[in-house]
Every structure is written in structure tokens, then in C-alpha cells.
Design a protein around this motif. Structure first.
Motif, mmCIF file in Angstrom:
data_model
loop_
_atom_site.group_PDB
_atom_site.id
_atom_site.type_symbol
_atom_site.label_atom_id
_atom_site.label_comp_id
_atom_site.label_asym_id
_atom_site.label_seq_id
_atom_site.Cartn_x
_atom_site.Cartn_y
_atom_site.Cartn_z
ATOM 1 N N ALA A 151 -32.902 -36.986 61.206
ATOM 2 C CA ALA A 151 -31.795 -36.588 60.331
ATOM 3 C C ALA A 151 -30.569 -37.472 60.527
ATOM 4 N N GLU A 152 -30.510 -38.130 61.659
ATOM 5 C CA GLU A 152 -29.348 -38.970 61.953
ATOM 6 C C GLU A 152 -29.162 -40.025 60.857
ATOM 7 N N PRO A 153 -27.988 -40.042 60.236
ATOM 8 C CA PRO A 153 -27.783 -41.050 59.191
ATOM 9 C C PRO A 153 -27.883 -42.453 59.768
ATOM 10 N N ARG B 150 -20.598 -38.393 58.293
ATOM 11 C CA ARG B 150 -21.910 -38.540 58.950
ATOM 12 C C ARG B 150 -22.495 -37.164 59.248
ATOM 13 N N LYS B 151 -21.628 -36.288 59.717
ATOM 14 C CA LYS B 151 -22.093 -34.940 60.057
ATOM 15 C C LYS B 151 -22.644 -34.237 58.811
ATOM 16 N N LEU B 152 -21.884 -34.316 57.720
ATOM 17 C CA LEU B 152 -22.319 -33.673 56.484
ATOM 18 C C LEU B 152 -23.622 -34.306 55.979
ATOM 19 N N ALA B 153 -23.698 -35.627 56.027
ATOM 20 C CA ALA B 153 -24.906 -36.318 55.562
ATOM 21 C C ALA B 153 -26.106 -35.898 56.402
ATOM 22 N N LYS B 154 -25.871 -35.710 57.688
ATOM 23 C CA LYS B 154 -26.964 -35.324 58.571
ATOM 24 C C LYS B 154 -27.480 -33.930 58.219
ATOM 25 N N ILE B 155 -26.566 -33.036 57.901
ATOM 26 C CA ILE B 155 -26.981 -31.681 57.509
ATOM 27 C C ILE B 155 -27.850 -31.747 56.249
ATOM 28 N N VAL B 156 -27.452 -32.582 55.324
ATOM 29 C CA VAL B 156 -28.226 -32.722 54.090
ATOM 30 C C VAL B 156 -29.596 -33.319 54.394
ATOM 31 N N ARG B 157 -29.627 -34.373 55.195
ATOM 32 C CA ARG B 157 -30.903 -35.010 55.543
ATOM 33 C C ARG B 157 -31.823 -34.019 56.249
ATOM 34 N N ARG B 158 -31.250 -33.257 57.141
ATOM 35 C CA ARG B 158 -32.049 -32.295 57.881
ATOM 36 C C ARG B 158 -32.624 -31.234 56.945
ATOM 37 N N ALA B 159 -31.838 -30.826 55.962
ATOM 38 C CA ALA B 159 -32.329 -29.854 54.980
ATOM 39 C C ALA B 159 -33.562 -30.414 54.270
ATOM 40 N N VAL B 160 -33.495 -31.663 53.858
ATOM 41 C CA VAL B 160 -34.643 -32.268 53.184
ATOM 42 C C VAL B 160 -35.848 -32.290 54.122
ATOM 43 N N ASP C 202 -6.867 -23.936 55.343
ATOM 44 C CA ASP C 202 -7.577 -23.922 56.632
ATOM 45 C C ASP C 202 -8.398 -22.651 56.854
ATOM 46 N N THR C 203 -7.969 -21.570 56.195
ATOM 47 C CA THR C 203 -8.649 -20.296 56.468
ATOM 48 C C THR C 203 -10.113 -20.299 56.076
ATOM 49 N N ILE C 204 -10.503 -21.238 55.241
ATOM 50 C CA ILE C 204 -11.900 -21.210 54.785
ATOM 51 C C ILE C 204 -12.849 -21.908 55.749
ATOM 52 N N ASP C 205 -12.288 -22.708 56.664
ATOM 53 C CA ASP C 205 -13.169 -23.565 57.456
ATOM 54 C C ASP C 205 -14.145 -22.807 58.341
ATOM 55 N N LYS C 206 -13.771 -21.581 58.666
ATOM 56 C CA LYS C 206 -14.694 -20.838 59.524
ATOM 57 C C LYS C 206 -15.994 -20.487 58.795
ATOM 58 N N TYR C 207 -15.993 -20.610 57.483
ATOM 59 C CA TYR C 207 -17.213 -20.316 56.731
ATOM 60 C C TYR C 207 -18.090 -21.551 56.520
ATOM 61 N N LEU C 208 -17.604 -22.711 56.929
ATOM 62 C CA LEU C 208 -18.275 -23.959 56.563
ATOM 63 C C LEU C 208 -18.888 -24.660 57.766
ATOM 64 N N LEU C 209 -20.044 -25.248 57.538
ATOM 65 C CA LEU C 209 -20.672 -26.065 58.592
ATOM 66 C C LEU C 209 -20.027 -27.435 58.680
ATOM 67 N N SER C 210 -19.524 -27.889 57.554
ATOM 68 C CA SER C 210 -18.858 -29.187 57.544
ATOM 69 C C SER C 210 -17.936 -29.230 56.330
ATOM 70 N N HIS C 211 -16.827 -29.905 56.468
ATOM 71 C CA HIS C 211 -15.858 -29.979 55.379
ATOM 72 C C HIS C 211 -15.196 -31.354 55.412
ATOM 73 N N ARG D 80 -24.605 -42.788 50.600
ATOM 74 C CA ARG D 80 -25.084 -43.961 51.341
ATOM 75 C C ARG D 80 -25.515 -43.566 52.750
ATOM 76 N N LEU D 81 -24.828 -42.594 53.317
ATOM 77 C CA LEU D 81 -25.226 -42.130 54.650
ATOM 78 C C LEU D 81 -26.524 -41.321 54.588
ATOM 79 N N ILE D 82 -26.763 -40.680 53.454
ATOM 80 C CA ILE D 82 -28.022 -39.940 53.298
ATOM 81 C C ILE D 82 -29.161 -40.922 53.070
ATOM 82 N N ASN D 83 -28.907 -41.904 52.258
ATOM 83 C CA ASN D 83 -29.981 -42.833 51.910
ATOM 84 C C ASN D 83 -29.376 -44.140 51.409
ATOM 85 N N PRO D 84 -29.167 -45.091 52.294
ATOM 86 C CA PRO D 84 -28.478 -46.317 51.889
ATOM 87 C C PRO D 84 -29.235 -47.115 50.830
#
Lengths: 612, 612, 612
Positions: free
Chosen positions: A204-206, A226-236, A352-361, A384-388
Motif C-alpha cells: 500500500a505504500e505509495p 502520502r497517508k491518504l494515498a496509502k489508505i486508498v491503495r490499501r482499500a483497493v 478542526d472539530t471534524i478531524d476526529k471523524y477522519l482517518l486523513s484530511h 500520482r501517489l496512488i498510481n504514478p
């Protein structure tokens, strides 16, 4: 110390049997010369009638000792009677050679053992289909007990299992015909899970790419991207469905389509069924630039039904050009109850109050940037980080997005420079207008192929050119017609602050239910007035029956603050709204329209004009 | 002259090998006594070790000379070393007996060769499915390389191919299991394409039928109707999907359902899957009598996705009671970009500028007729040209359509005469009112089975009678209720021209969002007033907040001209609209309502009254 | 007396042949020594050339006499020439051992004979699938003639058939591969139908349960509830689809979900495919508390298409909290034309005229009860009669429903007592508010899984608690915001009767298109005013542009009568409406709003106040 009675585990064969050991088996059947005893699915021995001690029936459990394993593989048994409680049972596990799912194709017709994570369980009218994921890939394992009956009910989504079975090709897709499945527990499970996780983490690492342009803001956002892209890659990689919700304007479309392009290619590259992107990836344009309660309700309704019906994982929800404000809060509270992962890439001013609901922002404001670094720019870098590999196809998206959102950030110039010789600024502007115009008619359909043609990623440059030319022509004709209708009815007023205030009625003196819609119409009116009063401060109010759209130039406005104070001062006017400092909107109840407009003019008069 | 090295094409067998000739082959494997060389998928020879000259590995290319073909079919080879460039390669094609697709069923289990046009390519998760069409029919050919991998990527939609394979029955449908496929080029392709085309042309040619009634207009339109019917027939024969878009009123429904009936039967008659009409034929009622930009956008979105996902051809779009005016232009410009074929059968006054976008356009105005020859009449005649077998089921449609549209053309009487003894004029009127009423509640669903019952083509005359009776009763009750509500609020005015002008507010003094809708309500009001003022000129305006519906009798109106001049004289009123001379509508912005009405009355006053 | 020529029926074998009898057969083929004659699909004999009398071709009919049946099963024939008309044909039916469908699984691979009712016929692109139902269960029988061609076209939905074939497992579902099928007629069919019907009647009979609470009303309704439950059970047992239409409020949801839960479990318990409930059961929330013409139109459109396309039975329509009033009449007239069965469980004041359209109608008013015995209470009791196994999961639904509808019936207390210790009254109220709030955002989706979580039947009590807490919090915040907006604009007036009249504009001085909607907003306003004027009579009018919502306390209103008299007195105001005595609504045309309000106030003044 207690005696040990072995139980021959699934997959074990005659080689795994030790002469002299005791085994627990099952009576399979009777012959004239004795009783057949099954030690596991594959292995049976003969209990000669001379060695029978007790009376048994078919399927009864029986404890036997292995007298001899003959060279031809026949197993001679002796019955043992040993009181319950006086022995311990121990599972003989096949000294197994694990097969990686990615190697399955080379094992067709052979028995394999896989250790994997269960990522989907679907009960069909025939077998139960377990989709499993190991450190190399994802495949289906089909287990059958009885038609429509759930096999291995002890196995749950997310369990680590050891699967025994035959590698087969069914409808020409690899599949394991399961002969046995064990849920691993404790340390053993942890080890496998650790191995899978490490492999997944690694996969999953971009890749190591750097931003397309020099930008302090994007550099500072890079780790989060990178963190967000990794979450997406891992989902796939783990077959988690992905829903991309995005603002239905050109910037939002650029953001979402760049990720859509990268993910689709990434699914294919990872052996995905060519049709799988239709199930695993859904792109949904949203009217508002926030995640509306109605949208989250529909998404949850669908995802929960799919979870029950198809054993599908809850999806990853990716919000783009959307998702970072207080207005998203009610929806996040709903997602929190059900637990789908939510990630955001947005350039609206974040709360800022919404960040506690998010894995990445990912948000430029987090690192000192502003909305000039638009969602389309963020999305393209994330893609590009998901798939260059898709870079060359989407490299112009940041420029289209930036021009669409009238970005004044230096990044826009860099992105434009990047595509010099390929697209001019005007061509980007045309694509942006085409997206807005086409999306208006698409309503909330994604219009995938048309959008790809507008953005020229369908490998059909002539069609792209023809389409954009047509859409721009039609959009401009519609705008011109709207302006011809609206401009004669503009009311103007010189404010005490020296600013020119213009009131445009977008309900009574404009074409409705057509392009351009009220917000866009107000913007166009404002642009005309800014050109006419070139060196003067201009504020334009686009007035509907219960809302107003505000645009300003040359006035030091603070719309969110103005809305807040009006809400306090006018209870019963039902006021809400906000936006950026100088561009925004306000809602109110229709019955208070006149008072609200009067109050708004009063408030706007108080803002000082700036030099232009 | 260069030496010739032959390459044994797919399908070739030992009979096609000539002793003494050189062939290019592939090393298949090694035995102690020599090397096996594959000459094509089916044919291999032995290269005795004494005849080996060079060191090769499995799968390497190798040039060999055929020493001998033994009686048992064994082939003895000798390796040849010949420098590249010093020889020409020539393909040996099987002296093949072509099989027609329509004969496939008699060849089950045997190898066949087909020459055909590729009309659909669908990548499944297993094989790639090529739907192919020759001069006799259409079937599927399944080719498998690897799960989910596109076989024969060099083959594109529209290519002419030679397919080798086994005729099989899969899920009890004929299919070719492909062992080889070649794209034919140049002359060879042209020949096949020519043959297929000629056969298709012949099969697409409408049968020799003559119009149902004597009519100069229909006679003059006959060649164009044949042309349009042929395009539709050809679409069916080549698996091209068909979308019928039609005006959602009784005339439009009659037109579209007649063609729907003919096409459905034609699909079945040509061996179509009984469920295929659900995929190949879609009938969509449209609100407006023109092809709205929103509709074309949805159609394009869907057809492009199907094209990508299912390799489905772009559809044939047939517009009925719809499609002939300037208002269709924006949609045609969109279809032009993407290229689906568009054909029109309409009786609205045509605008010539649209014809360049159409493959065929049947319109009575083209031959001196007018809207009295309604779309339903045209559609029924066209349906007979598509498939005369359905004639007896649809023979009353022209009368229903004509009565619905209050046709005053002599054709209506002829069509009514045709069904004498089967349906009276009143029964036709009842069917027409039922269609309008039911379609109102169906919104934009086609309501296929209900509509068939209303039109009595479901072979259930009692249900038809009951249904029409119910719908007519309900519709009339709703109309009566609406009239009771509206009539007390009619404003009347004697114009200087002597005409009686009536203003009916269809927004403030009428039930909304129910049947009858505003246009129909205005018409009903007008009818009542015409009866009341039996010998006087009557103009009725049905006024909405931003539109007016105009009906007149006894006044020499020219509504299109009136609208044009009002648009010029009232900039900023957002005026548009049109229609026929004496029936039409006008749209404006709500804020200018009073001024527009005043101006309209002024204009109407200027039209002279006629004697009644 | 005529000679008898036998015809060997399907399934017959050599044992069924009697030497010396004449049979009618078919020429199968020719050999040098004679002709083979097929007596049925399985049995053929040899007609030695010496016994041939006439010249025949393949497939010709031929009459033969059986000379001898040899020990090896060979049959020697002799041709007979016998004039047509001089003999009678008689079918030899296999002395058959009937297999019950429920025993099919034990006969895999063997030939079976089934007598059953045809409940569905689906033509696939391969075989024709007949779904058949006997006295033990339901299974599929697949018959193949030619790809896509209807097998046994003489067999229709509802016929009693004798099916011969092999019991197989296909996709791991039991199926009969049909080798023969006969439509039974007359007495034979009647016998089988009788047997199936008696078995079905017995299986459909609800179990012997008694009401959850002591209630004269429910006791009196019990026979009708049993009848309704039986109809539902029978639909499941015969594969009839079920549509549950219900009012989209908390009471309606409780009613419908209780039955949905029972039916789903009942389908599973009867061997249904786990996915089958998605096809066989649809729950549709309806906006209005009656069956709107638009809804019935959509339902009919879909069901008729499914009937044609999938040979699916017309569904059973179950209306809950919905269906008992005059307003349902137009829809019932439509269902009557097409004939789907309709049953109702409602607590609105019933109109007797509708009962002729219904198979069953459960309504407390029929037995002296009133709306206090809510639909949710009725639904839960009915659900228990359908499937008592679900009782523990739904036992709190009556309390939630009763609290939601502010029931003042004593039954509510009993239902609350029943769940003491599990749910408090406040928790029920919270669930009810959550249902209303969530349904608002779901629009007309059923939101199945979310609704199950709100009602705590998903076996996830923590998620239930979190979800309800969230929804209640959000709903209350929205209500508070709406009240803050509305309350400053309430107009009040002291009526001559002494009552306080309050006018609240739900259009001009309220948030629109959000929760709470106008009706709910009016109710909340009324509640606030009732608390403020605690001992006084209060009437609240929630005024929209063309409607008003009426709530009252302490006034002896009769809203239905008021609406009727206003309709008579104000022709042209387009008045309609009604409701309960003291809660209701009225619709009118917008242009008459002021006059209607004035008249309404006048009417309300005439109603006497009551002591509070």
C-alpha cells in the motif's frame, strides 16, 4: 501426564500418521471383515473385526491406535477404549507448504493451503464464497455444505483463516474449492495477520514520487497526501469499496476524476476483474460543497444493504472539494455510528472539530496555504501517489481546476507552465466551463465517459476538441441570454462606504431551471459590473426568494461574521450561511426577505472599501 | 526472387502441407530422438536429431522443410538455416469451407470457419466475447487467453474477421469456442464486408407493402418511410440498440408503440433472445415535443458507459412526434460529437437546419402535408414496413392518434373507415384520453404493459375495455373538478378586433401537480368557451407565473411571429416560445409577467378576426 | 366398441408395454433389416421388414402391435393398418410413484415424477424454467427444446402438471431436468389441485397464538388478523411476491417492519434462497397515508413487466397504516382491473365502500375500536401470526408505534407493561422520533438496515443506542431551530367562541425542504401553544400557500364536516381535505387563500369550546 489422542487435521495425508499413535476417528462403514474408520476427509484405515472392542454405528466417534501403515498406504487400526478425561486431544496439522494467492494460477488442479484474511463473505444460493486476501493478492474460496447454507458459520469477516482446497479455474477465474477451513487464533493468527499486514503495508505504500511543481504548501502537505494515498491503495488491495463524493463543479470533478483514473488503473494492475471498478468504485457528484445529510443517508442505506446482501465491507468514503467544514458534522456523526472510514481532500476553510471523524484530511489551510491550492491540484498529486502511471493523462487537471476556481496561488502558474505547449490557459478555461455546463445537465450522474472526453483522457483528441468547442459555445450562449435578461433589472445603490451595491433578482428576472443557475448567474453579473466599474469597489447581491449570493471586490468584507451577527440580531429570520470572506451566501425565510436585505445592506455599508 | 517460407495459418491441417516446402514453426518440446515442431495450433512434425542444425529452446521459432508426410499423418522435418531477409513469408490459409452463422446449429461439436463483422466485444471476467454478424445472422464467439484478459486485442469493433473454432451450445445458446481469429484486411476484407453488406441490405430491405389508406401525402413520404424502416431493420440485424424517444402524449405513444411492437417481433423472428428486447430496445417518453438537452445528456451518458462496459454499439436514436424543430438543435449537436445515428418521424413544422444531423426524416411538411398527418399515422405505416406481421394489432393506432391530435386531415377519416366495425371514433377518443391520463401518472416511465392494454394489443379485450372505461371516467372527473375550480376565475375582455379574450390563471386558480396539467387545463377552458361563444372569435390565455399557453379560434393569429416581435421589443423579459400559428406558448421571466401579458393582449388585438 | 390404440406416455418403460396391444409410435429410422419405431422418448421397438405394410418416412406416425417383449427388453413389432375413426387412442401412464418436492434432495440423479401447480414460468435464453409447487414445497423444473424457445407452450401459469425428470442439483440448488410434462385436466387435475390446496391451506394456517395483551378490540379483530396472516403465509408458500406499502411515519414503519421481519424469516424457514426476500418482498414507504394513484401506477407498471418478463405472479399488496379510506378508491379501481390481491391493516377511519376491493381488512373501527389501536400494534400481532418465532425481536414495536401516534388507548399501557425493564416509554418515544427523522432523509427508500438498527432488531444494542441518541439529538436541534424561526411570526386571535386561534405560516416563516416538514412543524407549534395556554382551548392553523394543517384542543371540531361545507359554499376555491375530527388538513387553490382562511376562521368560531 495425560495420554495424547491425535486428531488428523484437514489436509493431512497418510504420511502424517505415526505408527503407534492413537487417533480419534469416525466410523465410515462396515464390511464383512471389519470397520472402516475415517481419520480425516482423505484418510481412512481398517479396523479388522478382531480388533473391534465396542459396538458402534456409522458416524460414531472412535479412538484407534495405528498398528501399521503398509507400503501401499493401507492403515491397520486397533480400537482403544480410554476413558474421557484421561487423555488430551491434539490436532495434527499438515506440515504444510503455504501457497501465495498470486501463485495460485500455477497450481491449478492441485491441493493448496493458504493463510489469509477474510475480506468478504457472500452466501450464494449454492456455495458460500469467501474472498480472502493474503500478502500477495486477493482471490475467492468457495465452500459448499448444502445449497444456500452458510458454510463455516464460525468464520467471520476479518478473521484470519487457513484454507485447504483445490486451485481451480471457474468461469476462467482462479478459485479455491475449499475442503477445509480453520479460523486461526491467538499467536498463530497474530503472526499471519502481522505478515499480511506488513505485506499490505508495503504494497500500500505509495511509490516515491515528488510533487509536480515547486510549492511550499504542497511540500508541507506531502506526508498527509502520502497517508491518504496509502489508505486508498490499501482499500483497493483489500477489496474495500470506495465512494468518492465530490463537489459537482469543475474543481471537484478534476479532483475526483484524477483519483478515479488512478484507482481504476490500480485495480486493473492488481488483477481486478475489468468490471470490478463498477462495483468497487463509485464517483458521486454532490450539489453542495459539503456532505449533505441526505447524501450520507443514501450512502449508508446502500452500503449497509450491500454489507448484508453481499457481505461487502463497509466502504472507504473519500470526500473531495468537500468535507472540511462544520456543515459536514451531522453526516460525520452518522458515519461514526456505522464506522466506514472517511478521508478528505479539500481546500475549503477547515473546521478542526471534524478531524476526529477522519482517518486523513489533506487541506492547504493546515499548513498555511489557502483555497488557491485547489482540490483539483490536491487530487492530481494524490492520484500520482496512488498510481504514478497515470500522470501523463491527468497532468493538466491542476491547471483546469485552478483556472476554474480563479486561483490566485502561485501554484497555478507552475501547473500551467507544466503543460505549456499542450494546453493554453484559455483551453483550460474552456474545459472548466465545459465541465460546469455538462455537469449541470448531468445533474448528479457522474457522466463518466463524457467527462473523460472533456478532460481529454479518452485518447480521442479530436472528439475532445469538438465536444469542448460545442459545450463552450452553448454555455456562453446561455450565459449571454441570461445576462440580456438580467442586466436591465439590476438595482444599484451607492453605499455610504463609497462602494457600489448592485441587487440582481435571480428568481423574478432570470431564466430558472436552466444553465446558468442562480449562483453562476450572480457571478456573471458581478463580473460584468466589475468590468464596467473598473476602479471602484463593487458588491453584487444575487437575490432569490429565500437566499442571497454575495460577491464583492474592493470591500474588506467578512461574510461569515456578517451572517453570524445577522443571525443574532434577527431571531425569527431563520438566517444561516457563510462562505469565504468576500464570496458567500445567506439563507433566510421568505417572509423576512425585505428586512433581511435591508439589514444586509446596512452591514455591507459598514465594511471599509479597499484601494483597488 | 526470394525463397518462400510458408506459415501454416489457423485451421490448417496436415492436408494443407506440401512436401518439399519450407515452413516457419515453433519448437514445442524435445524428445530423445529429436525435436517436435509446431506448424500451427493443430499440426506438429518431428525434426529427427540427425536433421537438427542449430540449438534451440522451447517456443523458439524455427524454419523447417517438410521431407515427407507419412500416410498416418506424421510429418518428417529437416531444419533449414536461411538468412533473414533472403526469404518471404507467406501464409497458408486453409482451403476453408465457410459456415454461415445460421447453420451453426447443425455443426455442433465440429470445427467451423466463419467470416463476419464484429458487432460487439465484451470482456468478461473469463473469456472475451465477440458478437459477430455475417450475411445470415448474429452469434457469439468466445475467445480465452487468460482470465479477464482481452483476447485478440488487435480485433476492434467493426473489423471483418475470420473466426476458427468449434460450434458449441453453451447455456443452450449457440456459441463458437474460438481457436483462432484473423482480422481480414484490404481486398479480402472488402469482399467479405461487401458480401455481408449486400446480404444485410437485402435482409434489411422492407417488404413490399403499400400504405393502409389512400393519401397523397403518405404516398409522397413512402420512399422516406421505407428508408427509415430499413435503417431500423438493419439496426436489429446488426445488434445495434435502439432508443425510441417520443412525445409523451397519445399521438407520440401511438407512434412509438407501433414501432416498438414491430421491432420486438422482428427481434424474435430473427432468433433474438426473448429477453433481448429489454436490452436492445428502450422506449422513453419525453415531456417536451423536442429532444431536450437533459434527455440527450442522459442518453449519451448511458450509451457511452454501455459502449465501454459491454462493448455495445452506439444506439440508433429514433425520435417520434419529436425531433423536427430548431429546439432540437442543441441535442443534435451533442449526438454529432458522439456519432449515434439519429432518425426522425415527426409532424411538427420542420426546421431544415436540423436535417444535416439526421440519417432520415419523415415529415408530412416535406411533401406539402401538415400536422394533420400525425406521428401516430406515420409510425403505424413505418411499423408495417419494419414488420408487416404486426399490422392487424396496430391498425387502429392511426385513428387513435388522429383523434387525439384533433387531426382535420382527410387521412383520419380513411383510417377510421379502416377500422369500422372494430372501433368507433368515440372509442378511439377514449383510448387517446386514457393514454394521456395514464401517462401523466406514469411520468416518464413507458408503462409498457398498461399502455398495451389501453391500446388493446395484449390480447385481453375485456381487460382493455375495463381499463379504458376506468381511466376515461377518472380523467373526466378530474377535468370536471378542474373546470369547476377554474371557470369562476376567468377574466374576459373584448378586444378592439372584436375577438373575445379570456385569461385563465393556471397557477393561482387551478389544482396543481395533478391531472389535468396546465396545458391541458387551458385547452379544456378554451373548449368550454368556444362552445359558449359559438359564433364568435375566441382567444384563451392560460397564464402561469412565467409562461402562457395560447389557444385561439376565429382569429388569424401567427404565434411564432408574435413571440419573435415581443422578444425584440421587450429585451430583459426573457421571452421565448412558439408553436403552431393558432396554438402555442410563450415563456418569460416572472418579474415581467404583467408587462408581458399587457403586450401580448396588444399584439393579439392586432390580429384580424376571421369569419367562422 | 372401437379398438384401442395405446399411446405410451412420458416416463413409461418397457414394463408398461403389454404384448398384443396396439400402440401408436413414430418412425425413428431405418436399418437394412427393418424400421425402428419409437413408442415414447425412452422406448423403441423393431419392426422387422417382413412386418412392414406401408411406406413411411422418418418421424411419420405409425400404428404397431407388440408381438413380443424379449427378456433382454427388445420389442418386436408388427405394423397395423387401421382406418382413422375406427379406434380410440388411450394414454398409458406410468404406474408412478410420486415424489414430494421436499424429498427431491434424497433422489438426486434419479428419475422422479411430481404432481404440482405451476407458479412461475420463465423463459431463459436456454431452457424454460417452470417453478412448481406441490403440497410439500416449491422447486424449479427446467425444460429444454431449443435455445430460447418456450418448452411445453401448452403449459400455463396456474396449470396442474405431472412432471417427469431427473432430480439434479444445479448451482447447488435442487432442480428437475424435465423429460416430460403433462397438463392434467378435469377430475385428475381437480384431485391434485385439491390435494395441493388442502396442504397449502394447512401449511398457510397461522399457528395458535393469542394476542400479546388483553384487549377487547384485538380479540374482536383476531379472526380477521388470522385471515390476513394466512393470506400472507400462503403467498410465501406459493412464491407470490409481496409488496408492503405503508405510511412513512413511525407507526407505519413499525407495522410494516414487523411483518417484513416475520415474512423474511418465514421465507428462509421454507427453504428460500437467502437472496429471495429481495425479490419476493418489497417494502415501500408512501408519503400519504393512502395509496396514491402515482404509487399504484408505478407498482402496476413494475409488476406487469415482471409478470411478462419473468413469468412472475402478480403480487399480494399489503397496505399498512394506509389503505382504508375513500381516498384509496381510485387506486383500488386500478388494482381491480389487473387483479393483484390487496389486503389492508389500518387504523384510519375506514370507508366501507372500499371493502369490495379487499381480500381482508383489519381495522379497529370495524369492531368498535378507534385509531388508538395503531397500525404498529396490529402489524406486530399479525407478524406473530405469520411467524411467532420473531416475537421476541418485535415485541416492543406496538409501544413505539403507540407512543408515536400519541395513542390514548388502554392497549398502549399494556404493551408498555409488556416491555417493562427492557424499554421505557421515553426510549420508545426516542425510537419513534428517530424513525420519523431518519425516514425524512431516506425519502421513499426503505432504509432497511438503518431502520432495523433504530428498532434494535439487528442484534447490535450499542449501535442502536448510539444511533438513536444521535438521531434524537439532531431531530430535536432541528425542531428547536424551526420553532425559533416560526414562533416570532405567529398571529393570534381570540375567537367569539372563546377559543384561541393561532396562525403559523409554514411557507413564508419556516425553513423549507428540511426536517421538520410543514405538518410536523405545525404540530410542534401547537404543542408549544398548548403548554402556554394550558387551560384554554387552542386551535392552530399551519398555513401553506395552498393548504392548511389544523390542530385543536378543547374545541369540539369536526374537520371533515367543516371541509365539506366549505367546499359547497366556496365553489371555485378547489377545496378538498379532511382527516380526523380534531386533526386534519385542507387544500385549496392559492388564489383563494385569503378567502379560504377567512371562511375557515368563521367556521372554527362556530365550534363550541369544551371544558379542559
Amino acid at each position: 501426564m495425560k495420554d495424547i489422542v491425535y486428531r488428523l487435521g484437514p489436509g493431512c495425508e497418510v504420511d502424517d500418521i505415526v505408527e503407534g499413535n492413537m487417533y480419534i476417528g469416525k466410523v465410515q462403514g462396515f464390511a464383512t471383515f471389519g470397520t472402516f474408520v475415517q481419520l480425516n476427509d482423505k484418510t481412512k484405515g481398517l479396523l479388522h473385526k478382531s480388533n473391534v472392542l465396542t459396538e458402534k454405528q456409522e458416524h460414531d466417534s472412535i479412538i484407534v491406535l495405528v498398528n501399521q501403515v503398509r507400503p501401499n498406504g493401507n492403515i491397520d487400526l486397533r480400537e482403544i477404549v480410554i476413558p474421557e478425561g484421561s487423555y488430551e486431544t491434539q490436532l495434527v496439522t499438515k506440515k504444510i507448504t503455504l501457497t501465495k494467492l498470486s501463485d495460485l494460477i500455477s497450481k491449478i488442479g492441485r491441493n493448496v493451503t493458504i493463510e489469509a484474511d477474510v475480506v468478504q463473505i457472500k452466501q450464494t444460493s449454492g456455495p458460500t464464497i469467501f474472498t480472502i486476501c493474503d500478502d500477495s493478492g486477493v482471490e475467492d474460496a468457495a465452500a459448499f455444505t448444502e445449497a444456500g447454507v452458510r458454510s463455516y458459520p464460525e468464520v467471520n469477516l476479518g478473521d484470519i483463516v487457513r484454507v485447504f482446497g483445490e486451485a481451480t479455474r471457474r468461469n476462467n477465474q482462479m478459485q479455491i474449492e475449499v475442503s477445509g477451513m480453520q479460523v486461526l487464533k491467538g499467536e498463530e493468527a497474530d503472526n499471519v495477520r502481522g505478515r499480511i499486514n506488513r505485506a499490505l503495508e508495503a504494497r500500500a505504500e505509495p511509490p516515491e514520487v515528488t510533487p509536480l511543481v515547486k510549492s511550499d504548501v504542497i511540500d508541507a502537505l506531502w506526508p498527509e497526501m502520502r497517508k491518504l494515498a496509502k489508505i486508498v491503495r490499501r482499500a483497493v488491495l483489500t477489496q474495500q469499496p470506495i465512494i468518492i463524493r465530490h463537489h459537482a463543479d469543475a474543481d471537484g470533478i478534476c479532483a475526483a476524476v484524477s483519483v478515479e483514473t488512478a484507482v481504476t488503473q490500480f485495480i486493473r494492475d492488481n488483477g481486478g476483474d475489468p468490471d470490478q471498478d463498477n462495483f468497487l468504485l463509485r464517483r458521486s457528484p454532490s450539489k453542495a460543497p459539503f456532505y449533505e445529510i441526505e447524501d450520507v443517508t443514501r450512502d449508508l442505506d446502500m452500503m449497509l444493504k450491500d454489507n448484508v446482501r453481499f457481505g461487502q465491507k463497509l466502504p472507504l468514503i473519500l470526500l473531495m472539494d468537500n468535507g472540511s467544514t462544520e456543515e459536514d458534522m451531522p453526516s460525520y456523526k452518522m458515519t461514526e455510528v456505522y464506522g466506514p472510514d472517511v478521508i478528505v481532500a479539500d481546500h475549503h476553510h477547515p473546521d478542526d472539530t471534524i478531524d476526529k471523524y477522519l482517518l486523513s484530511h489533506v487541506n492547504p489551510y493546515h499548513v498555511g496555504g489557502d483555497f488557491g491550492v485547489t482540490a483539483g491540484m490536491l487530487g492530481t498529486e494524490i492520484a500520482r501517489l496512488i498510481n504514478p502511471a497515470v500522470e501523463s493523462r491527468i497532468v493538466h487537471f491542476p491547471a483546469v481546476a485552478g483556472v476554474a476556481d480563479r486561483s490566485e496561488a502561485p501554484e497555478l502558474d507552475s501547473y500551467l507552465a507544466l503543460i505549456e505547449g499542450k494546453y493554453t490557459r484559455d483551453e483550460c478555461k474552456d474545459m472548466a466551463l465545459s465541465l460546469d455546463y455538462e455537469q449541470y445537465w448531468l445533474r448528479f450522474n457522474d457522466g463518466r465517459e463524457i467527462v473523460k472526453d472533456i478532460l481529454n483522457i479518452n485518447n480521442a483528441p479530436e472528439r475532445h476538441a469538438k465536444l469542448v468547442h460545442l459545450l463552450v459555445t452553448e454555455a456562453n450562449a446561455a450565459i449571454e441570454d441570461q445576462m440580456n435578461t438580467m442586466m436591465p433589472h439590476i438595482h444599484d445603490q451607492k453605499l455610504t462606504s463609497g462602494a457600489n451595491l448592485f441587487l440582481a433578482d435571480v428568481e423574478m428576472f432570470a431564466h430558472r431551471f436552466t444553465f446558468p443557475p442562480p449562483g453562476k448567474s450572480s457571478g456573471e453579473v458581478h463580473d460584468i459590473l466589475c468590468k464596467k466599474y473598473v476602479n471602484e469597489p463593487v458588491v453584487t447581491l444575487g437575490l432569490g426568494p429565500d437566499f442571497a449570493v454575495i460577491r464583492s471586490r474592493g470591500v474588506r468584507m467578512n461574510i461569515p461574521q456578517m451572517v453570524r451577527s445577522m443571525r443574532d440580531e434577527m431571531p425569527g429570520a431563520g438566517i444561516s450561511g457563510g462562505g469565504h470572506l468576500v464570496v458567500g451566501s445567506i439563507k433566510f425565510v421568505e417572509g423576512m426577505r425585505a428586512q433581511v436585505i435591508e439589514k444586509m445592506i446596512e452591514k455591507i455599508s459598514e465594511f471599509p472599501v479597499t484601494s483597488l
